[in-house]
Design a protein around this motif. Sequence first.
Motif, PDB file in Angstrom:
ATOM      1  N   PHE A 361       0.848  -1.192   0.000  1.00 42.11           N
ATOM      2  CA  PHE A 361       0.000   0.000   0.000  1.00 42.11           C
ATOM      3  C   PHE A 361       0.885   1.243   0.000  1.00 42.11           C
ATOM      4  CE2 PHE A 361      -2.237   3.446   2.071  1.00 42.11           C
ATOM      5  CZ  PHE A 361      -3.466   3.440   1.431  1.00 42.11           C
ATOM      6  N   GLN A 362       0.695   2.111  -0.976  1.00 46.47           N
ATOM      7  CA  GLN A 362       1.505   3.327  -1.056  1.00 46.47           C
ATOM      8  C   GLN A 362       0.974   4.382  -0.106  1.00 46.47           C
ATOM      9  OE1 GLN A 362       4.491   4.163  -2.996  1.00 46.47           O
ATOM     10  NE2 GLN A 362       4.327   5.615  -1.287  1.00 46.47           N
ATOM     11  N   GLY A 363       1.648   4.520   1.024  1.00 49.30           N
ATOM     12  CA  GLY A 363       1.294   5.556   1.967  1.00 49.30           C
ATOM     13  C   GLY A 363       2.224   6.743   1.823  1.00 49.30           C
ATOM     14  N   VAL A 364       1.960   7.788   2.582  1.00 46.59           N
ATOM     15  CA  VAL A 364       2.864   8.935   2.578  1.00 46.59           C
ATOM     16  C   VAL A 364       4.196   8.561   3.212  1.00 46.59           C
ATOM     17  CG1 VAL A 364       3.193  11.298   3.402  1.00 46.59           C
ATOM     18  CG2 VAL A 364       0.928  10.539   2.670  1.00 46.59           C
ATOM     19  N   SER A 365       4.149   7.755   4.252  1.00 51.70           N
ATOM     20  CA  SER A 365       5.364   7.374   4.987  1.00 51.70           C
ATOM     21  C   SER A 365       6.132   6.241   4.324  1.00 51.70           C
ATOM     22  CB  SER A 365       4.999   6.972   6.422  1.00 51.70           C
ATOM     23  OG  SER A 365       4.140   5.836   6.421  1.00 51.70           O
ATOM     24  N   GLY A 366       5.653   5.755   3.192  1.00 52.29           N
ATOM     25  CA  GLY A 366       6.327   4.673   2.493  1.00 52.29           C
ATOM     26  C   GLY A 366       5.339   3.603   2.061  1.00 52.29           C
ATOM     27  N   VAL A 367       5.864   2.554   1.470  1.00 51.92           N
ATOM     28  CA  VAL A 367       5.029   1.428   1.042  1.00 51.92           C
ATOM     29  C   VAL A 367       4.779   0.528   2.254  1.00 51.92           C
ATOM     30  CG1 VAL A 367       4.856  -0.561  -0.474  1.00 51.92           C
ATOM     31  CG2 VAL A 367       5.924   1.540  -1.299  1.00 51.92           C
TER      32      VAL A 367
END
Length: 398
Positions: A361-367
């Motif tokens: 899942f591509q989050g702001v804090s990383g995958v």
Amino acid sequence: MRHDQAIAVTLLALAATTMGCREKKAEESAGASATGGGPAAAGDKVLIGHVGSMTGDNATFGKSTDDGLRLAVGEQNKKGGFHSKPVVLQTLDDQGKPEEAAVAATRLIAQDKVSVLFGEVASSRSLAMAPIADSNRVPMITPTSTNPRVTKDGGKTRPYVFRVCFIDPFQGTVMAKFARDKLKLTRVAVLRDVGNDYSVGLAQFFANKFQELGGQIVTDQSYKAGDQDFKAQLTAIRAKTPEAIYVPGYYAEVSLIARQERELGMKQVLLGGDGWDSAKLYEVAKGALDGSFFSNHYAPEDPSPAIQEFVAKYKATYGAVPDSMAVLGYDAAKVAFAAMERANDLSPSAIRDEIEKTKNFQGVSGVITIDEDHNAVKSAVVMSIEKNAPKYATTINP
């Protein structure tokens, strides 16, 4: 559920009725609901809950997390919510106390019937909430609690508890390797908060790895949250002539420790963890932390499109650069919302099953990938402090 857990949950459910004044205060200061529009009628909304330190010594943690959650809620509601029902965020203040976090979690689950529970930032408070989420079969996602026991206790993974951050064994390893490989340190002192599960655990993981890499822990001193005078511990540390001091605490105490270290004429580098990440750290430290380093979840100057897009919309909404608590509050909500979109229905058990399946899942804090112990497998960054402000130093991958 063990008999003692059953008794605890029952008592907490009764205690929740005493929260009226504190809940009202939290609602007034943080906003009890966020829908992206007007209030939704009962039974015509998707209710999610947040337990955070909206007041107390760690109030910036709760406020930043809540801001990140609200940003995600607003975006989801612009998309139509779920099944044409708006998402409503109910936030309760735990005042930075584990016992209050347990009461708030019980209230949100047993009385308000939330579909998902978010919180806490601090490991001690998440540890108070986790058994309640599990016993009531409601999924809980902690944005930044890094102690391993939050999601896995007694050798068993908690079925309903998840996190979207890395854990302390990794965070401790990151700073130990940075201290040895990049800073070339050989002698380090430790100063830990003995009443804080986060601080105790992180200190131990750092010490173990630093010694494994050939370094020496010359002394291990302690304090407790709320302390104001650290000169006795710092004097004892000075006598051992370390090159640096590892202080895996929260910003309120760390900033005072840094100032008192300078007042004693000490020039050791301070090292720490993500508990430092708050604008208040620099406001109180007044430059005393220049030359120090801490591990963290993201760097706002990272050119990644996901980060720069989030920083821009957060600044447009709140007028400030987001800290890691805001980023991971947002990521926690986004992981939950993606799971809710995949789920066959919006029952807590169906949502739990989909959260567990989160992969790449591509989050702001990383995958973010949720592993078998319900932890997020992801990288960490090391931040330096220069001219009383954080600056990206390096990224450490798992």
